[in-house]
Structure formats: structure tokens, C-alpha cells
Write a protein that holds these residues in place. Sequence first.
Motif, PDB file in Angstrom:
ATOM      1  N   UNK A 157       1.720  -7.132  19.186  1.00  0.00           N
ATOM      2  CA  UNK A 157       1.596  -5.826  18.897  1.00  0.00           C
ATOM      3  C   UNK A 157       2.051  -5.433  17.523  1.00  0.00           C
ATOM      4  N   UNK A 158       3.117  -6.136  17.042  1.00  0.00           N
ATOM      5  CA  UNK A 158       3.835  -6.212  15.686  1.00  0.00           C
ATOM      6  C   UNK A 158       2.894  -6.478  14.555  1.00  0.00           C
ATOM      7  N   UNK A 159       1.966  -7.530  14.832  1.00  0.00           N
ATOM      8  CA  UNK A 159       1.025  -8.175  14.038  1.00  0.00           C
ATOM      9  C   UNK A 159       0.100  -7.172  13.963  1.00  0.00           C
ATOM     10  N   UNK A 160      -0.522  -6.657  15.164  1.00  0.00           N
ATOM     11  CA  UNK A 160      -1.455  -5.480  14.987  1.00  0.00           C
ATOM     12  C   UNK A 160      -1.069  -4.550  14.227  1.00  0.00           C
ATOM     13  N   UNK A 161      -0.012  -3.800  14.405  1.00  0.00           N
ATOM     14  CA  UNK A 161       0.548  -2.588  13.773  1.00  0.00           C
ATOM     15  C   UNK A 161       0.531  -2.911  12.390  1.00  0.00           C
ATOM     16  N   UNK A 162       1.054  -4.274  11.669  1.00  0.00           N
ATOM     17  CA  UNK A 162       1.183  -4.463  10.256  1.00  0.00           C
ATOM     18  C   UNK A 162      -0.511  -4.638   9.647  1.00  0.00           C
ATOM     19  N   UNK A 163      -1.286  -5.077  10.412  1.00  0.00           N
ATOM     20  CA  UNK A 163      -2.547  -5.385  10.086  1.00  0.00           C
ATOM     21  C   UNK A 163      -3.177  -3.917   9.943  1.00  0.00           C
ATOM     22  N   UNK A 164      -2.691  -2.965  10.762  1.00  0.00           N
ATOM     23  CA  UNK A 164      -3.392  -1.360  10.758  1.00  0.00           C
ATOM     24  C   UNK A 164      -2.583  -0.822   9.595  1.00  0.00           C
ATOM     25  N   UNK A 165      -1.372  -1.084   9.385  1.00  0.00           N
ATOM     26  CA  UNK A 165      -1.056  -0.422   7.963  1.00  0.00           C
ATOM     27  C   UNK A 165      -1.517  -0.998   6.921  1.00  0.00           C
ATOM     28  N   UNK A 166      -1.869  -2.342   7.024  1.00  0.00           N
ATOM     29  CA  UNK A 166      -2.377  -2.949   5.576  1.00  0.00           C
ATOM     30  C   UNK A 166      -3.309  -3.945   5.885  1.00  0.00           C
ATOM     31  N   UNK A 167      -4.373  -3.362   6.289  1.00  0.00           N
ATOM     32  CA  UNK A 167      -5.634  -4.254   6.745  1.00  0.00           C
ATOM     33  C   UNK A 167      -5.834  -5.513   5.757  1.00  0.00           C
ATOM     34  N   UNK A 168      -6.024  -6.619   6.268  1.00  0.00           N
ATOM     35  CA  UNK A 168      -6.332  -7.821   5.904  1.00  0.00           C
ATOM     36  C   UNK A 168      -4.896  -8.681   5.686  1.00  0.00           C
ATOM     37  N   UNK A 169      -3.682  -8.037   5.743  1.00  0.00           N
ATOM     38  CA  UNK A 169      -2.596  -8.664   5.377  1.00  0.00           C
ATOM     39  C   UNK A 169      -2.149  -9.751   6.170  1.00  0.00           C
ATOM     40  N   UNK A 170      -2.817  -9.581   7.507  1.00  0.00           N
ATOM     41  CA  UNK A 170      -2.207 -10.666   8.439  1.00  0.00           C
ATOM     42  C   UNK A 170      -3.337 -11.711   8.735  1.00  0.00           C
ATOM     43  N   UNK A 171      -4.358 -11.854   7.701  1.00  0.00           N
ATOM     44  CA  UNK A 171      -5.188 -13.030   7.640  1.00  0.00           C
ATOM     45  C   UNK A 171      -4.830 -13.766   6.334  1.00  0.00           C
ATOM     46  N   UNK A 172      -3.968 -13.562   5.726  1.00  0.00           N
ATOM     47  CA  UNK A 172      -3.663 -14.251   4.358  1.00  0.00           C
ATOM     48  C   UNK A 172      -3.226 -15.651   4.909  1.00  0.00           C
ATOM     49  N   UNK A 176       0.053 -16.835   9.738  1.00  0.00           N
ATOM     50  CA  UNK A 176       0.248 -17.259  11.175  1.00  0.00           C
ATOM     51  C   UNK A 176      -0.005 -18.760  11.642  1.00  0.00           C
ATOM     52  N   UNK A 177       1.090 -19.324  11.133  1.00  0.00           N
ATOM     53  CA  UNK A 177       1.321 -20.793  11.530  1.00  0.00           C
ATOM     54  C   UNK A 177      -0.001 -21.641  10.934  1.00  0.00           C
ATOM     55  N   UNK A 178      -0.752 -21.284  10.152  1.00  0.00           N
ATOM     56  CA  UNK A 178      -2.091 -21.952   9.800  1.00  0.00           C
ATOM     57  C   UNK A 178      -3.254 -21.849  10.393  1.00  0.00           C
ATOM     58  N   UNK A 179      -3.182 -20.779  11.500  1.00  0.00           N
ATOM     59  CA  UNK A 179      -4.267 -20.478  12.602  1.00  0.00           C
ATOM     60  C   UNK A 179      -5.012 -19.454  11.917  1.00  0.00           C
ATOM     61  N   UNK A 180      -4.875 -18.794  10.629  1.00  0.00           N
ATOM     62  CA  UNK A 180      -5.640 -17.645  10.388  1.00  0.00           C
ATOM     63  C   UNK A 180      -6.836 -17.851  10.321  1.00  0.00           C
ATOM     64  N   UNK A 181      -7.597 -18.998  10.044  1.00  0.00           N
ATOM     65  CA  UNK A 181      -8.967 -19.183   9.837  1.00  0.00           C
ATOM     66  C   UNK A 181      -9.762 -18.900  11.273  1.00  0.00           C
ATOM     67  N   UNK A 182      -8.816 -19.439  12.425  1.00  0.00           N
ATOM     68  CA  UNK A 182      -9.455 -19.147  13.564  1.00  0.00           C
ATOM     69  C   UNK A 182      -9.166 -17.866  14.402  1.00  0.00           C
ATOM     70  N   UNK A 183      -8.599 -16.937  13.617  1.00  0.00           N
ATOM     71  CA  UNK A 183      -8.098 -15.491  13.977  1.00  0.00           C
ATOM     72  C   UNK A 183      -8.649 -14.782  13.087  1.00  0.00           C
ATOM     73  N   UNK A 184      -9.543 -14.823  12.249  1.00  0.00           N
ATOM     74  CA  UNK A 184      -9.698 -14.158  11.069  1.00  0.00           C
ATOM     75  C   UNK A 184     -10.188 -12.660  11.801  1.00  0.00           C
ATOM     76  N   UNK A 185      -9.607 -11.765  11.139  1.00  0.00           N
ATOM     77  CA  UNK A 185      -9.933 -10.399  11.432  1.00  0.00           C
ATOM     78  C   UNK A 185     -11.145  -9.988  10.673  1.00  0.00           C
ATOM     79  N   UNK A 186     -11.977  -8.891  11.571  1.00  0.00           N
ATOM     80  CA  UNK A 186     -13.317  -8.291  11.000  1.00  0.00           C
ATOM     81  C   UNK A 186     -12.812  -7.130  10.363  1.00  0.00           C
ATOM     82  N   UNK A 187     -12.009  -6.079  11.242  1.00  0.00           N
ATOM     83  CA  UNK A 187     -11.407  -5.011  10.557  1.00  0.00           C
ATOM     84  C   UNK A 187     -10.443  -4.575  11.685  1.00  0.00           C
ATOM     85  N   UNK A 188      -9.644  -3.755  11.263  1.00  0.00           N
ATOM     86  CA  UNK A 188      -8.311  -3.223  12.100  1.00  0.00           C
ATOM     87  C   UNK A 188      -8.974  -2.954  13.466  1.00  0.00           C
ATOM     88  N   UNK A 189      -8.380  -3.654  14.335  1.00  0.00           N
ATOM     89  CA  UNK A 189      -8.853  -3.493  15.941  1.00  0.00           C
ATOM     90  C   UNK A 189      -9.755  -4.137  16.305  1.00  0.00           C
TER      91      UNK A 189
END
Length: 265
Positions: A157-172, A176-189
Amino acid sequence: MEIAAARGLQILVNSGSSPFARKSINRAAFGKKTNWLLKNGSTLRCHRVVVKAQGRPTWLPGLDPPPYLDGTLAGDFGFDPLGLGEDPESLKWYVQAELVHARFAMAGVAGILVTDLLRVTGISNLPVWFEAGATKFDFASTRTLLVVQLLLMGFVETKRYMDFRNPGSQAKEGSFFGLEAALEGLEPGYPGGPLLNPLGLAKDIKNAHEWKLKEIKNGRLAMVAMLGIFVQANVTHVGPVDNLIQHLSDPWHTTIIQTLAGSDS
């Protein structure tokens, strides 16, 4: 809402004799102009003229939606009797909150119905859903499970909130332990990647209006279903499948009316 104007009207025009032949006549219909073109011929039957009195459907036909609900949001039918969405920033958060609650409700309804069906049919020795929380497990204590759940859900939920506040920040990279490509977001939510979107649905999330609408409609239905499951559990003290079996065994005398009336006595 469609309004049929000039239905069944017949206009008789004699070719060459009428001054109105081959002319465009504007008629005002409910605030909008309808253009009729009288063509040559001895008889001209006026076709049905359909005027769109309202640009989009609303939760109550004929009701004008609030100006801040312009129909661009998925599932926007102009329903906001308390005016909670007047603030644009608050509206963004309410949209995300509804989406998360809808997904939890859909998962909850599916989990309750499946486990209740397994229990009633005797396939598995499972407790009724509202007693599952009191079940003791051999591999871990209730306190341990609670702490693990709080940590995991708190992190997500913290990661989700941070992505809501700053879209795309959690896909850098490195977030996320190098798993960003496997969890890439499309848009907040709307997370994606092979782990959260294995079927590759709605890759173009900006234009996935139909998918978004289906999800939010099913989610709202699931939230209403969860409310019904909570009420029936409080009144009957059995699971939803048990209630369904009781109703089907005597559908004329085992209904919600008799059940609520019997619970008061």
C-alpha cells in the motif's frame, strides 16, 4: 434519452408548385435545430427525427450530472449526491480508493462463494467464512500471521500511494529489488508486467475504456454483494450457499421477507 420529433407527420409537396420545395427548413426541437430538406416529389413522408436531449447516460434518467463529472472517468454516471468529488485532487484519490475496494470485493465474493461451496458439498473441511479468522494453523501462530500480513500489505500500500503521488516513480530501476520490469505499471491503479498482467490485457491503458468500465461495474456489483453477504451472515448465521439451498428448497416461504421477519421474533 432520445426524443422522437415529428413522428408520423406527412408533408405533401407538389413538385414545382410549392415555394418550400428544395429548401432547407429549420425547426427548433427542444433547444436544438432540426434540419429538414424537402426534396422534389408529390408526396414526402417525414422520417422520424431523433434528438439527443442528453449527451451521456446518468444514474437517474433526465438528471443533469455535476459539472466536475464530465464523463471522462470510467463508470462515471454523474452519481455524487454528497459532492465529494468537487475538489479535483480529492476526486483522483476517491477514484483510486473505489478501484481498490472494488477489487478487494471481487476477490472476497469469489473466495467466500468458492470456499462455501467446497464446505457445503463436503469436498473440503473448511469453516464458514466468518469463522475462518479464528482458525488455528500449525505452521504459524495467529500473532505471527497478523504481523506478516501487516508488513506485506503495508509495503504494497505504501508503494501504491507513492506511485499515486508521483506516477511512474515506483517503476524506476532499483526501486523494487530489480523486479521493476516484471511489475511495470501502466498508470496509477493499473499495474502491468508479466506477473500482474500475464494475459497482456489493456496494454494501451489510455484507450482501454471498455476494460475499465467492465471492471468498475463488476467491482461495484461485488461491493453490493459483499454488503448482502455481511447482512445475511448477521441475520441467518450461515453461509451464502446454505441460504441459497434453503431458499431453493422452499422458494415461496423461505425468502428475505420471511427471514428478516423471523429474525425479529
